[in-house]
Structures are given as structure tokens and as C-alpha cells.
Write a protein that holds these residues in place. Structure first.
Motif, PDB file in Angstrom:
ATOM      1  N   TYR A  84      44.595  37.148  50.099  1.00  0.00           N
ATOM      2  CA  TYR A  84      44.137  35.762  50.029  1.00  0.00           C
ATOM      3  C   TYR A  84      44.024  35.266  48.588  1.00  0.00           C
ATOM      4  O   TYR A  84      43.746  34.098  48.363  1.00  0.00           O
ATOM      5  CB  TYR A  84      42.777  35.622  50.701  1.00  0.00           C
ATOM      6  N   SER A  85      44.185  36.149  47.614  1.00  0.00           N
ATOM      7  CA  SER A  85      43.961  35.780  46.224  1.00  0.00           C
ATOM      8  C   SER A  85      45.147  36.155  45.362  1.00  0.00           C
ATOM      9  O   SER A  85      45.737  37.241  45.526  1.00  0.00           O
ATOM     10  CB  SER A  85      42.708  36.476  45.688  1.00  0.00           C
ATOM     11  N   ALA A  86      45.463  35.268  44.408  1.00  0.00           N
ATOM     12  CA  ALA A  86      46.478  35.572  43.409  1.00  0.00           C
ATOM     13  C   ALA A  86      45.888  36.313  42.227  1.00  0.00           C
ATOM     14  O   ALA A  86      46.618  36.727  41.328  1.00  0.00           O
ATOM     15  CB  ALA A  86      47.143  34.277  42.934  1.00  0.00           C
ATOM     16  N   ILE A  87      44.560  36.456  42.200  1.00  0.00           N
ATOM     17  CA  ILE A  87      43.890  37.227  41.150  1.00  0.00           C
ATOM     18  C   ILE A  87      43.799  38.668  41.625  1.00  0.00           C
ATOM     19  O   ILE A  87      43.250  38.947  42.691  1.00  0.00           O
ATOM     20  CB  ILE A  87      42.489  36.661  40.863  1.00  0.00           C
ATOM     21  N   LEU A 121      38.683  34.066  44.759  1.00  0.00           N
ATOM     22  CA  LEU A 121      39.139  33.009  45.666  1.00  0.00           C
ATOM     23  C   LEU A 121      38.895  31.611  45.098  1.00  0.00           C
ATOM     24  O   LEU A 121      39.150  30.612  45.777  1.00  0.00           O
ATOM     25  CB  LEU A 121      38.424  33.141  47.016  1.00  0.00           C
ATOM     26  N   ASP A 122      38.423  31.551  43.885  1.00  0.00           N
ATOM     27  CA  ASP A 122      38.025  30.282  43.274  1.00  0.00           C
ATOM     28  C   ASP A 122      39.198  29.703  42.474  1.00  0.00           C
ATOM     29  O   ASP A 122      39.708  30.350  41.557  1.00  0.00           O
ATOM     30  CB  ASP A 122      36.829  30.517  42.342  1.00  0.00           C
ATOM     31  N   ARG A 180      41.091  30.998  38.779  1.00  0.00           N
ATOM     32  CA  ARG A 180      42.517  31.307  38.647  1.00  0.00           C
ATOM     33  C   ARG A 180      43.136  30.499  37.512  1.00  0.00           C
ATOM     34  O   ARG A 180      43.869  31.044  36.672  1.00  0.00           O
ATOM     35  CB  ARG A 180      43.235  31.020  39.961  1.00  0.00           C
ATOM     36  N   GLU A 181      42.838  29.195  37.458  1.00  0.00           N
ATOM     37  CA  GLU A 181      43.373  28.361  36.383  1.00  0.00           C
ATOM     38  C   GLU A 181      42.835  28.789  35.024  1.00  0.00           C
ATOM     39  O   GLU A 181      43.543  28.738  34.013  1.00  0.00           O
ATOM     40  CB  GLU A 181      43.040  26.890  36.638  1.00  0.00           C
ATOM     41  N   ALA A 182      41.559  29.196  34.994  1.00  0.00           N
ATOM     42  CA  ALA A 182      40.968  29.621  33.730  1.00  0.00           C
ATOM     43  C   ALA A 182      41.696  30.834  33.173  1.00  0.00           C
ATOM     44  O   ALA A 182      41.953  30.909  31.959  1.00  0.00           O
ATOM     45  CB  ALA A 182      39.488  29.934  33.927  1.00  0.00           C
TER      46      ALA A 182
END
Length: 321
Positions: free
Chosen positions: A3-6, A26-27, A31-33
Motif C-alpha cells: 500500500y506504500s511507495a515508501i 501511508l502519508d 512521501r513528497e517530503a
């Protein structure tokens, strides 16, 4: 399929809270940070730096110079600054994992308070921290709780004369994960150029001394927000002498037990301009209950002790300031 790209473990250097790591994977802001901060030449930059937001109540109460002076004396030095303006969406996303515990009264008051004017956002370099403790975690521990009932005499908020649960003057990030996430949120207004030198090593030659930037921006925000004593009794007296709905509130309902009547007026009438706006906000922030009884935030405020334990440092009583 994840569920996460991190990636799992990617946030381990930035937080000591497993619940936070799970939620932040999941935030979208986290991810953008991570993408925004990827060009940093040294990942340790987030250990050495944090920030303080001096909110409109600090500006109105003329606490900003005092706060910055105390921070410098304790090792946190300004290295960049800009301004941001809170709106309802920024408030809710910045405190997304704590706002579930906010009372309805606090929710009603926080938007008109924080949107009253610009806040001063100052990036700080911590020159006194122990190697095991990030700048953000040290400042969180030294700052103390937002609620006066949990205050200690050594807390920074006590030393700067915090008035009540909302008039606590400053916001800081708990630990490096929060520094990254919250700078990303601020970047939608402020961009990244204002802090590019300290974070990315890309400051333009001849860039303005950060102390001069802080002085200039502080003068700007103080010119926009009138000085106020933040005294509830004096505020009631001034309001009672006025016409209109807020004058009637002060004359008819001058006790904390009538806070709901005041909040009813807030829902249907605009706040008055100038200093009278701060009179109303002073009364409301002094009388409301800030938190829902028996409700815990999704993610609690981090502690320096979690970093101490992970570094194998012996447990001891400390203020970290």
C-alpha cells in the motif's frame, strides 16, 4: 501488492515511534517530503536542524524576540526564515494525527486565531545537541507541553509566559520525520528556496544574513498584528465598552460558564477588527476546553527518551535544554 511507495525501514532514521512510521508510510506528504529532500548532500542535516513557528499569538503578545533569544542561548540558532499563513486545511493536515483529540471548542477557535495574520517560520541549527539526540527531539523536550496544567518551571513555554492552551506561542516538529513532513506542508506556500542553503547547500553567493532576514520579517508581521496584553480581564473590560454583538457578550456573559454562548456568536458574527479581535480571542482561548476528555491522539508527542533508549544512553531526569 504493498500500500506504500515508501519502503519498509525507510523512516527508521527519522523516527523512534513505530506507530508513526507505520502511519507516515501511508502519508502523501511524507512521501513528497522524502522526494523533496532527496538532494540533501548529507542525511544528517535533519538531525542538526529543526524549526520553530512563531504563531500570531506570539506576534500579538510581542514574544518573538524573547523566544528567539532564549532559543539562541540554549543552542538553537536561526539559519533561514520565511512566513506562512495558516488556513483551515493547513491546520488540519499539520496536526492530522492529533486533531482527533481536539475538542469542538478548540476546533471552533483555532482557525480564527491562527488565520489572524502571518506566522514566522524559522529554520534552526542546533549547535549544542548530543550526538544521539536530533535537534527537533531536543527542542520538543525543552519546549514542554502545550497545556499549562502539565507545565514545568524549566519549560521554554513557561519561560516565555505561555498564557493558556492555545496561546502557547510556538509550534515545533517532534523529531526528524515531522521536520520533513511539515516542511513539505509549508512548502506549498513558501517553496524550498528560503531554506535551500542550510538544507541543500545551494545558497546563492552573497545571500542575506539569516539574522537580518528574521529581523526584517519580524518587523513586517508585527506591523500587521497590533500589540496586545493577552489579558482576559482587561479584554472583557474593553469589549464591554463597545457596541455590537461582542460588546453584548462581554456585558451579558462575563463568566467562563457562558463560553458556549460566546461560541454561538462566533458561528454567526465576524470578529471585530484590530485589537478588539484579540480581545475576543483572548476571552475564548482562556475559557475553552482544548481536548476531548478520554480521547487520545492517533500519534502522541514524541519524547527524547525514545532516542536516548535507542542510542543506549543511560536513563536520567533531564530537561534537554
Amino acid at each position: 501488492m504493498p500500500y506504500s511507495a515508501i519502503g519498509a525501514g525507510a523512516l527508521d532514521p527519522l523516527t523512534r515511534d513505530p506507530r508513526k512510521a507505520e502511519a507516515y508510510r501511508l502519508d502523501p506528504y511524507m512521501r513528497e517530503a522524502l522526494d523533496s529532500l532527496a538532494p540533501m548532500p548529507d542525511p544528517g542535516v535533519l538531525d542538526r536542524h529543526t524549526f520553530v513557528v512563531l504563531k500570531p499569538d506570539a506576534v500579538a503578545g510581542r514574544r518573538c524576540e524573547l523566544i528567539l533569544g532564549i532559543l539562541r542561548s540554549e543552542g538553537w540558532h536561526p539559519v533561514a526564515a520565511t512566513t506562512v499563513r495558516f488556513d483551515p486545511l493547513l491546520v488540519r493536515e499539520l496536526w492530522r494525527y492529533q486533531f482527533n483529540a481536539a475538542s469542538a471548542q478548540r476546533i471552533a477557535v483555532v482557525d480564527p486565531l491562527l488565520s489572524t495574520g502571518r506566522s514566522l517560520l524559522v529554520l534552526l541549527e542546533d549547535r549544542d545537541r548530543p550526538a544521539w539526540l536530533p535537534a527537533s527531539a531536543r527542542l520538543t523536550a525543552a519546549k514542554g507541553a502545550a497545556e499549562p496544567s502539565a507545565a514545568r518551571s524549566t519549560d521554554l513555554r513557561t519561560r516565555i509566559g505561555r498564557v493558556n492552551g492555545l496561546y502557547n506561542f510556538m509550534h515545533t516538529a517532534d523529531e526528524p520525520a515531522d521536520v520533513a513532513r511539515e516542511l513539505q506542508l509549508f512548502s506549498y506556500q513558501a517553496g524550498w528556496d528560503w531554506c535551500a542553503g542550510p538544507l541543500f547547500g545551494t545558497a546563492a553567493p552573497g545571500a542575506t544574513d539569516p539574522r537580518e532576514t528574521v529581523t526584517r520579517l519580524l518587523a513586517e508581521v508585527e506591523a500587521e498584528i497590533p500589540a496586545h496584553d493577552l489579558d482576559v480581564d482587561a479584554s472583557l473590560g474593553r469589549l464591554a465598552a463597545q457596541q455590537g454583538p461582542w460588546g453584548a457578550c462581554a456585558r451579558d456573559w462575563p463568566e467562563p460558564g457562558h463560553v458556549e454562548e460566546w461560541l454561538g456568536v462566533l458561528r454567526r458574527a465576524p470578529l471585530p477588527p484590530g485589537s478588539a479581535r484579540w480581545d475576543v480571542l483572548t476571552v475564548l482561548t482562556s475559557w475553552i476546553d482544548c481536548n476531548e476528555a478520554g480521547v487520545r491522539p492517533i500519534i502522541a508527542t514524541g519524547t527524547a527518551d525514545a532516542w536516548r533508549a535507542s542510542a543506549g544512553e543511560p536513563t536520567r531526569e533531564a530537561t534537554y535544554a
